[in-house]
Write an enzyme that holds these catalytic residues in place. Structure first.
Site, short mmCIF file in Angstrom:
data_model
loop_
_atom_site.label_atom_id
_atom_site.label_comp_id
_atom_site.label_asym_id
_atom_site.label_seq_id
_atom_site.Cartn_x
_atom_site.Cartn_y
_atom_site.Cartn_z
N SER A 46 35.38 40.92 36.04
CA SER A 46 34.67 41.29 34.23
C SER A 46 34.00 40.51 33.31
O SER A 46 34.70 39.31 33.81
CB SER A 46 36.01 41.91 33.29
OG SER A 46 36.62 42.54 34.88
N CYS A 128 42.50 45.74 30.56
CA CYS A 128 43.14 44.22 31.03
C CYS A 128 44.21 44.30 30.20
O CYS A 128 44.93 44.70 29.18
CB CYS A 128 42.52 43.34 30.51
SG CYS A 128 42.87 41.57 31.26
N GLY A 239 45.46 49.21 44.02
CA GLY A 239 46.92 49.19 43.74
C GLY A 239 47.21 48.81 45.31
O GLY A 239 47.92 49.55 46.16
N GLY A 261 42.33 44.16 46.44
CA GLY A 261 42.51 43.32 45.54
C GLY A 261 43.32 42.02 45.69
O GLY A 261 42.51 41.02 46.74
O1 RRO Z 1 41.58 38.00 33.69
C1 RRO Z 1 42.39 38.43 34.05
O2 RRO Z 1 43.79 38.49 33.44
C2 RRO Z 1 42.39 40.35 33.87
C3 RRO Z 1 41.54 41.44 34.22
BR1 RRO Z 1 39.83 41.41 33.15
C4 RRO Z 1 42.37 42.51 34.68
O3 RRO Z 1 41.68 43.68 34.42
N1 RRO Z 1 43.31 42.94 34.75
C5 RRO Z 1 44.22 41.91 35.17
O4 RRO Z 1 44.85 41.77 36.08
N2 RRO Z 1 43.91 40.53 35.35
#
Ligand code: RRO
Length: 299
Positions: A46, A128, A239, A261
């Protein structure tokens, strides 16, 4: 030969597997490696309007059946990241840029810059589990505002990544659809915590984080199943996927494509292994196209 290519909102994928956001998505070079390993598309980490260091360590801990993280949205900012998008594009597979911001305008700004750099689609991260921007995805009104703002500014498809940390995920999925989202991605990580009993303290510096990995797969399947009955736009399932059987379960629940992931920790072969398994499953069951099994569990 069975056909496992898919089209999501006009985006053509040679196969239905994608790299999920947050894993190996910080550099164009790594994204290219994932594409060479067989992923049908890749999603970046992100990216926000400005550089962010993220939370101090510890930010990641391995648990039985899953992983807990609170990275805290570390990213170089869109100015720097434009170059990585251009490099990732050399892979030839769709490059989906995950974006976040503090306001609808910031989301739209980052999305517009990503589009100009060559992004194939945008994944709006409103989910998040341990950041303020994650609260957007718990509110249908805020979700609608962010999605509208992004849709007004870009022509490429816009996906919205949903959080499972809500009472009714279909309410947020419907809000995203009404605001013009082209697809939803379900799910982001599940809000969770781990306490070390010797130090008697939470292990993550942020205390609370997001759980990923096999532990959350049944939650993700339930979310995809519910969303499928509520919206008409495609669903990208994510997931806890570790193998082709997990992927097939997501298709049967209603996903048109899937993301991996935490599963890449087992090696990048996972993309080709999943595709091979899906093809063999379809052949064995007498199907000729992946499309034929999407949502089949709803009969
Ligand atoms: O960067 C994070 O801590 C993080 C993000 Br942006 C997200 O969307 N989901 C996550 O589990 N960690």
């Amino acid at each position: 030969m069975v056909d496992i290519s898919v089209s999501i909102a006009g985006l053509h994928l040679r196969n239905p597997t994608m790299l999920a956001s947050g894993v190996l998505g910080m550099s164009g070079k790594l994204l290219k490696r994932v594409a060479s390993a067989g992923a049908g598309a890749v999603v970046t980490k992100s990216i926000g309007p400005k550089p962010r260091p993220g939370h101090p360590n510890p930010t990641f801990v391995e648990l039985p059946y899953g992983y807990l993280n609170a990275m805290g949205l570390p990213n170089p900012g869109i100015d720097e990241f434009v170059q990585e998008i251009k490099i990732a594009k050399e892979s030839g597979v769709p490059v989906i840029v995950s974006v976040f911001g503090q306001s609808p305008e910031e989301f739209a700004y980052v999305a517009e810059r990503a589009e100009k750099a060559g992004a194939s689609a945008i994944e709006v991260n409103v989910s998040c589990p341990h950041a303020e921007v994650g609260l957007i995805g718990q509110d249908p009104v805020l979700t609608r505002e962010v999605v509208r703002s992004v849709k007004e500014r870009v022509k490429i498809p816009v996906f919205v990544k949903l959080t499972p940390n809500v009472t009714d995920i279909t309410e947020i999925a419907c809000a995203a659809e009404k605001a013009g989202a082209d697809a939803v991605t379900a799910i982001n990580t599940v809000k969770a915590m781990y306490i070390d009993i010797e130090s008697a303290k939470p292990v993550l510096s942020n205390k609370i984080g997001g759980l990923s990995g096999p532990a959350i797969k049944p939650i993700a399947i339930r979310c995809v199943y519910e969303i499928y009955e509520s919206v008409r736009i495609p669903i990208i399932g994510v997931g806890g996927i570790q193998n082709w059987k997990d992927a097939v379960e997501f298709f049967l629940a209603g996903a048109s494509a899937i993301q991996v992931g935490s599963g890449v920790i087992m090696g990048l072969n996972i993309f080709r292994d999943i595709c091979g398994g899906i093809k063999r499953y379809l052949e064995r069951k007498g199907f000729t196209k992946l499309r034929e099994i999407i949502g089949l569990a709803h009969r």
